[in-house]
Write a protein that holds these residues in place. Structure first.
Motif, PDB file in Angstrom:
ATOM      1  N   THR A 370      37.596  46.034  32.062  1.00  0.00           N
ATOM      2  CA  THR A 370      37.762  45.344  33.330  1.00  0.00           C
ATOM      3  C   THR A 370      38.903  44.346  33.220  1.00  0.00           C
ATOM      4  O   THR A 370      38.983  43.591  32.253  1.00  0.00           O
ATOM      5  CB  THR A 370      36.467  44.600  33.708  1.00  0.00           C
ATOM      6  OG1 THR A 370      35.382  45.523  33.696  1.00  0.00           O
ATOM      7  CG2 THR A 370      36.590  43.980  35.093  1.00  0.00           C
ATOM      8  N   VAL A 371      39.786  44.355  34.217  1.00  0.00           N
ATOM      9  CA  VAL A 371      40.950  43.480  34.209  1.00  0.00           C
ATOM     10  C   VAL A 371      40.932  42.616  35.469  1.00  0.00           C
ATOM     11  O   VAL A 371      40.753  43.123  36.576  1.00  0.00           O
ATOM     12  CB  VAL A 371      42.256  44.297  34.157  1.00  0.00           C
ATOM     13  CG1 VAL A 371      43.463  43.369  34.188  1.00  0.00           C
ATOM     14  CG2 VAL A 371      42.288  45.168  32.907  1.00  0.00           C
ATOM     15  N   VAL A 372      41.085  41.306  35.290  1.00  0.00           N
ATOM     16  CA  VAL A 372      41.158  40.364  36.409  1.00  0.00           C
ATOM     17  C   VAL A 372      42.554  39.741  36.406  1.00  0.00           C
ATOM     18  O   VAL A 372      43.006  39.208  35.390  1.00  0.00           O
ATOM     19  CB  VAL A 372      40.092  39.258  36.292  1.00  0.00           C
ATOM     20  CG1 VAL A 372      40.164  38.320  37.499  1.00  0.00           C
ATOM     21  CG2 VAL A 372      38.699  39.864  36.161  1.00  0.00           C
ATOM     22  N   THR A 373      43.244  39.823  37.549  1.00  0.00           N
ATOM     23  CA  THR A 373      44.596  39.258  37.659  1.00  0.00           C
ATOM     24  C   THR A 373      44.679  38.382  38.904  1.00  0.00           C
ATOM     25  O   THR A 373      43.912  38.551  39.856  1.00  0.00           O
ATOM     26  CB  THR A 373      45.655  40.364  37.746  1.00  0.00           C
ATOM     27  OG1 THR A 373      45.384  41.189  38.893  1.00  0.00           O
ATOM     28  CG2 THR A 373      45.653  41.226  36.501  1.00  0.00           C
ATOM     29  N   GLU A 374      45.631  37.439  38.879  1.00  0.00           N
ATOM     30  CA  GLU A 374      45.877  36.582  40.048  1.00  0.00           C
ATOM     31  C   GLU A 374      47.266  36.880  40.586  1.00  0.00           C
ATOM     32  O   GLU A 374      48.248  36.899  39.844  1.00  0.00           O
ATOM     33  CB  GLU A 374      45.774  35.102  39.672  1.00  0.00           C
ATOM     34  CG  GLU A 374      45.938  34.179  40.877  1.00  0.00           C
ATOM     35  CD  GLU A 374      45.702  32.714  40.533  1.00  0.00           C
ATOM     36  OE1 GLU A 374      45.826  31.870  41.453  1.00  0.00           O
ATOM     37  OE2 GLU A 374      45.394  32.426  39.361  1.00  0.00           O
ATOM     38  N   GLY A 375      47.335  37.145  41.892  1.00  0.00           N
ATOM     39  CA  GLY A 375      48.591  37.494  42.523  1.00  0.00           C
ATOM     40  C   GLY A 375      49.441  36.287  42.850  1.00  0.00           C
ATOM     41  O   GLY A 375      49.012  35.133  42.719  1.00  0.00           O
ATOM     42  N   ARG A 376      50.653  36.580  43.312  1.00  0.00           N
ATOM     43  CA  ARG A 376      51.615  35.521  43.623  1.00  0.00           C
ATOM     44  C   ARG A 376      51.086  34.564  44.683  1.00  0.00           C
ATOM     45  O   ARG A 376      51.396  33.368  44.657  1.00  0.00           O
ATOM     46  CB  ARG A 376      52.928  36.160  44.104  1.00  0.00           C
ATOM     47  CG  ARG A 376      53.985  35.174  44.541  1.00  0.00           C
ATOM     48  CD  ARG A 376      55.264  35.874  44.948  1.00  0.00           C
ATOM     49  NE  ARG A 376      55.893  36.542  43.802  1.00  0.00           N
ATOM     50  CZ  ARG A 376      57.043  37.206  43.879  1.00  0.00           C
ATOM     51  NH1 ARG A 376      57.669  37.310  45.053  1.00  0.00           N
ATOM     52  NH2 ARG A 376      57.552  37.775  42.802  1.00  0.00           N
ATOM     53  N   ALA A 377      50.277  35.066  45.610  1.00  0.00           N
ATOM     54  CA  ALA A 377      49.758  34.226  46.695  1.00  0.00           C
ATOM     55  C   ALA A 377      48.312  33.811  46.466  1.00  0.00           C
ATOM     56  O   ALA A 377      47.623  33.387  47.395  1.00  0.00           O
ATOM     57  CB  ALA A 377      49.895  34.943  48.035  1.00  0.00           C
ATOM     58  N   GLY A 378      47.843  33.936  45.219  1.00  0.00           N
ATOM     59  CA  GLY A 378      46.538  33.382  44.876  1.00  0.00           C
ATOM     60  C   GLY A 378      45.361  34.314  45.033  1.00  0.00           C
ATOM     61  O   GLY A 378      44.220  33.911  44.746  1.00  0.00           O
ATOM     62  N   MET A 379      45.588  35.539  45.476  1.00  0.00           N
ATOM     63  CA  MET A 379      44.462  36.480  45.579  1.00  0.00           C
ATOM     64  C   MET A 379      44.106  37.005  44.190  1.00  0.00           C
ATOM     65  O   MET A 379      44.986  37.385  43.417  1.00  0.00           O
ATOM     66  CB  MET A 379      44.817  37.641  46.503  1.00  0.00           C
ATOM     67  CG  MET A 379      43.673  38.644  46.672  1.00  0.00           C
ATOM     68  SD  MET A 379      44.034  39.956  47.883  1.00  0.00           S
ATOM     69  CE  MET A 379      45.276  40.901  46.966  1.00  0.00           C
ATOM     70  N   LEU A 380      42.833  37.017  43.893  1.00  0.00           N
ATOM     71  CA  LEU A 380      42.371  37.599  42.635  1.00  0.00           C
ATOM     72  C   LEU A 380      42.094  39.087  42.835  1.00  0.00           C
ATOM     73  O   LEU A 380      41.560  39.486  43.878  1.00  0.00           O
ATOM     74  CB  LEU A 380      41.098  36.916  42.147  1.00  0.00           C
ATOM     75  CG  LEU A 380      41.209  35.482  41.624  1.00  0.00           C
ATOM     76  CD1 LEU A 380      39.864  35.028  41.071  1.00  0.00           C
ATOM     77  CD2 LEU A 380      42.278  35.358  40.556  1.00  0.00           C
ATOM     78  N   SER A 381      42.457  39.893  41.856  1.00  0.00           N
ATOM     79  CA  SER A 381      42.166  41.322  41.888  1.00  0.00           C
ATOM     80  C   SER A 381      41.401  41.686  40.628  1.00  0.00           C
ATOM     81  O   SER A 381      41.738  41.242  39.529  1.00  0.00           O
ATOM     82  CB  SER A 381      43.457  42.140  41.968  1.00  0.00           C
ATOM     83  OG  SER A 381      44.124  41.925  43.198  1.00  0.00           O
TER      84      SER A 381
END
Length: 536
Positions: A370-381
């Motif tokens: 499982t991978v959790v990332t944070e986007g440029r505009a703050g959305m977590l994926s």
């Protein structure tokens, strides 16, 4: 079989809101508040995060473009397992963690939904592994679960064939035996959604995200369209979590059109066949160094699979092709006799997509993580994951939310370390006790036949008594939907009023087992649609 014209007329309690009004009220609730967390995607990951976030005190909303667990999360191999094959890569800690979660689910969280299952691992002449290696492997595997399912061992071909008469014995040298668990993934998903709602979450299925909301360059919500009536609305949230599985990069591009791909997809297909003989154990047959083909007794049938191949098409179009079906049958024939693999025994075929981290190499050897990332505009994926560890993944994501810079949510959350770690899903009960009560008529005025009593007990737990009360109020709801299946009409009413079933597919494929049994005939489908359309 009850015809569509004679579908029972009862289906909503006097206090239940009208069907369309219920969705409108939910949309108003979603549009009229600012949530701490908006979860987009109601599969394994989304439901687990929504459940744990609600427990921690956050105001949570969850939406899904289709039904809850309508895609990948209801197209699994139906296993809750430690991951025997991970041992050959040295992932001992991972297997031990998986075993822990498996046993917690089976003992404390969902004993009414997760069932023990014995596995046979056959060793054939010329196969990729020898008896000594597999025997040592299943012993180590059972040791990592503290021998909670017995001691992994090797038995003779004759003893294995006595337990599974359908097993091919030509060239069979030995059979390794170990224990794991299985479940109905759709039912676990529905119960998790219900648990999230009981903890305070607001949820809506069949609501598609058409765009994201931004405030000062940060993602602060989403624009949505109700796919059932076309109504448009929006949801504001302090934080948005993208848990859309195969569509995770699609949503990331809504946040940042320059986002690079973060995942790759692997298709796993399965087929379901009618059983000709009892199966006392599942078989897990090594095909090569990495892959295993399963033959699992499941829902009174035989579940075969799975494939593992790179997929680059539209996730919405994934399906089991003729070549997938033939591959599954050919691989199953390594250990299952031909007469049990006839094409005319097939009742259903389905496929789902594994979401794997992007990177080199084949999908067969890719890590299931499982991978959790944070986007440029703050959305977590969040992407990846498996049913066995879905609770752990939910807790991991919540801990990440609590640790975000600035304490945007952490200050409002009850630390998970201070919350009960083994919160049960709704309906938790001993299914044998529930089935007995339904069978002998201890629920006043209602006596179920054995197949229906068992089906209710192992898919609803103590919530079966709510369904029994519907039958007591209107005995016609106790009639079977199809004479060859155990489900009754009361389950359709219950699915509509308490389990967010909006379409016939929601009921036939995910709230009941009618589709996987090959029983969703035109008459059955018409009857279900008629009951779903009733508004009082």
């Amino acid at each position: 079989m009850t015809s569509p014209q004679s579908v029972p007329t009862l289906g909503t309690s006097p206090t239940a809101p009208l069907h369309g009004d219920r969705r409108a009220e939910t949309r108003e609730r979603l549009a009229g508040a600012t949530y701490d967390l908006l979860v987009i995607g109601g599969g394994i990951l989304g439901t687990s995060v929504a459940w744990h976030a609600s427990q921690s005190g956050l105001r949570v909303a969850m939406v899904d473009a289709g039904d809850f667990a309508g895609a990948t999360s209801s197209a699994s191999s139906k296993l809750v397992h430690g991951g025997l094959r991970y041992l050959q890569t040295g992932a001992v800690k991972l297997v031990a963690e998986n075993h822990h979660e498996r046993r917690v689910l089976a003992k404390d969280v969902a004993p009414h939904l997760v069932n023990p299952l014995t596995f046979y691992l056959p060793v054939y002449k010329g196969g990729p592994h020898g008896a000594a290696k597999l025997g040592a492997g299943v012993f180590a595997y059972s040791a990592l679960s503290a021998f909670g399912d017995g001691v992994g061992r090797v038995i003779s071909p004759a003893k294995a064939a006595a337990g599974n008469p359908a097993m091919r014995t030509e060239g069979l040298k030995a059979v390794a035996v170990y224990g794991d668990h299985q479940m109905n993934d759709s039912r676990v998903a529905v119960m998790t959604v219900r648990a999230a709602v009981e903890s305070g979450a607001t949820v809506l299925n069949h609501a598609a995200v058409t765009g994201l909301r931004f405030t000062d360059g940060r993602v602060t919500g989403a624009e949505l369209t109700d796919r059932l009536d076309g109504a448009e609305f929006g949801v504001d949230a302090r934080l948005v979590l993208n848990a859309t599985g195969p569509w995770v990069d699609h949503l990331r591009r809504m946040e940042d059109k320059h986002s690079a791909p973060s995942i790759r997809l692997s298709k796993g297909a399965h087929i379901v066949l009618k059983r000709k003989v009892p199966w006392k154990a599942a078989t897990a047959t090594p095909i090569d160094k990495y892959r295993i083909t399963f033959a699992l007794p499941w829902e009174d049938q035989l579940l075969l699979g799975t494939t593992d191949e790179k997929y680059e098409g539209d996730p919405a179009d994934v399906r089991a092709t003729e070549s997938d079906i033939q591959q599954i049958l050919d691989e199953a024939a390594h250990s299952v006799r031909d007469e049990h693999l006839s094409a005319d025994l097939i009742s259903y075929a389905f496929a789902g997509l594994r979401v794997l981290p992007g990177g080199p190499g084949s999908v067969e050897s890719a890590k299931r993580e499982t991978v959790v990332t944070e986007g440029r505009a703050g959305m977590l994926s969040v992407a990846g994951g498996k049913w066995t560890t879905y609770r752990h993944i939910g807790r991991t994501v919540i801990n990440k939310l609590a640790a975000l810079p600035g304490g945007s949510l952490g200050a409002d959350m009850e630390p998970l370390s201070q919350l009960p770690r083994r919160v049960p899903l709704p309906g938790v009960a001993n299914p044998n006790a529930v089935a007995h009560r339904l069978l002998v008529g201890q629920e006043p005025g209602v006596r179920m036949d054995p197949l229906t009593a068992r089906q209710l007990a192992t898919h609803y737990g103590s919530l079966s008594y709510d369904i029994a009360r519907l039958v007591r109020e209107d005995p016609s709801l106790g009639e079977r939907i199809h004479p060859d299946g155990p489900e009754i009409w009361a389950q359709v009413a219950y699915a509509r009023d308490h389990e967010w079933a909006e379409t016939a597919e929601d009921v036939l494929r995910r709230r009941t087992t009618l589709t996987v049994r090959g029983l969703d005939t035109p008459d059955v489908r018409a009857g279900v649609e008629k009951m779903l359309s009733r508004e009082g």
